[in-house]
Scaffold this active site. Sequence first.
Site, short mmCIF file in Angstrom:
data_model
loop_
_atom_site.label_atom_id
_atom_site.label_comp_id
_atom_site.label_asym_id
_atom_site.label_seq_id
_atom_site.Cartn_x
_atom_site.Cartn_y
_atom_site.Cartn_z
N GLU A 277 1.01 -0.42 -4.79
CA GLU A 277 0.22 0.64 -5.21
C GLU A 277 0.51 1.83 -5.10
O GLU A 277 1.26 1.57 -4.20
CB GLU A 277 -1.30 -0.05 -4.02
CG GLU A 277 -2.60 1.14 -4.47
CD GLU A 277 -2.73 1.95 -3.33
OE1 GLU A 277 -3.84 2.86 -2.65
OE2 GLU A 277 -1.24 2.35 -2.11
N HIS B 135 -0.53 10.93 -2.06
CA HIS B 135 -1.38 10.35 -1.44
C HIS B 135 -2.23 11.89 -1.37
O HIS B 135 -3.69 11.22 -1.55
CB HIS B 135 -1.53 9.26 -0.72
CG HIS B 135 -2.78 9.55 0.05
ND1 HIS B 135 -3.41 9.91 0.42
CD2 HIS B 135 -3.80 7.47 -0.10
CE1 HIS B 135 -4.90 9.21 0.93
NE2 HIS B 135 -4.94 7.99 0.54
N ASP C 43 -0.76 6.17 -5.92
CA ASP C 43 -1.63 6.87 -5.40
C ASP C 43 -1.03 7.87 -6.93
O ASP C 43 -0.30 9.07 -6.26
CB ASP C 43 -1.44 8.27 -4.49
CG ASP C 43 -2.51 6.35 -3.58
OD1 ASP C 43 -3.61 6.15 -3.27
OD2 ASP C 43 -0.91 6.43 -2.52
N HIS D 184 1.13 -1.57 -0.27
CA HIS D 184 0.04 -0.38 0.09
C HIS D 184 0.68 1.37 -0.25
O HIS D 184 2.03 1.46 0.50
CB HIS D 184 -0.40 -0.40 1.32
CG HIS D 184 -1.46 1.47 1.25
ND1 HIS D 184 -1.76 1.78 2.32
CD2 HIS D 184 -2.61 1.50 0.55
CE1 HIS D 184 -2.48 3.06 2.71
NE2 HIS D 184 -3.58 2.39 1.35
#
Length: 354
Positions: free
Chosen positions: A81, A96, A83, A49
């Site tokens: 992952e 993010h 952003d 993440h």
Amino acid sequence: MRTVLAGTASLLLALGLATASHAGSRVEQILGRYENANRWRDHVMVVAHRGGGLEAGKSRYPENSIASIRGVIASGAEMVEIDIRRSKDGELIVMHDSWLDRTTNCKGEVIARTMDELRRCRLVVEGTGAVTGETVPTLREMLAVTKGRILVNLDNKLETADLADMVALARAMGMEEQVVVKANLWSAERLASVKETMSRVGNGFQFMPIIADDAVRDAGFIAAAGRAFSARAVEMITWRGDADKMTETGGPLFSARVRAASIRDNWHIWVDTHAIVNKPGGFLSGGRGDELAVAAGFPNEVFGFWAERGATMIQTDEPRAAIDWLAANGYRVPYADADESVAAATGDAPAPTN
């Protein structure tokens, strides 16, 4: 530990019939497992993440940084992952928050700064407050580091239509198969709208539906969403409020009917165990999140629980801990030449330029 399907997959592996991941580069092996969920029901893939930067209690790397990506590759995780936002002058960047305050030594809105201005900001390790030498990376720089090494999941913080530019960039770099884009789906109308948008992007890329159990409980809709995009994975969110007890079943998205749909259409069930700021532990996973697994020391109640309920992909802030526990408890099947390929993956990627 697993069902008959898992035993079948293991038997195929033993007989040398499931050979998709026994040849080719590291990323080809990962793709073989991602695109053939039914062959790999006995293997849980791990997704890091926010670029893997929140590992070790948010103290290892800045989130969404080049350093964290290298660390994720070295850990053996299958996917990272990141952003995606835009700078003032339209550059696709990796960040993010909509504000710079938490993750950099700058302040203010991301969209108010050009790429040149963002280059003057330094990324911060959240857990220690240490200011690093790393700057805000572009999506192009992140993709260059991951090319041929690991799959990349793009968490779009923009509009659905902006996915087209992300896919176009990946396609221009010859890595659209490595990139997974996604969107929340909750109704037939929303499905049709996203389908129409993505149809303009063309073919050759991976799309993943996101389904949350506060809006969707119908296995038929989940199956339809998977088929509409030929999805190889569906991200499942099991909400947990402040007063809710820890889930004992996984909730409606982990029903027998949903699992049957995943097998019939050959897609992975993906669960999120990572934390959300200012939310209770396991907010996205029915209380069974990383805090319980790592900080409290009950990995079986998180990683084991979700694996036994059919999850074959886990997105976590603690990829190393997840991989170690899953491997030690029979939920990971080794990759061919894994040690050599992972080591090679971390040594020659370009660093971002200032």
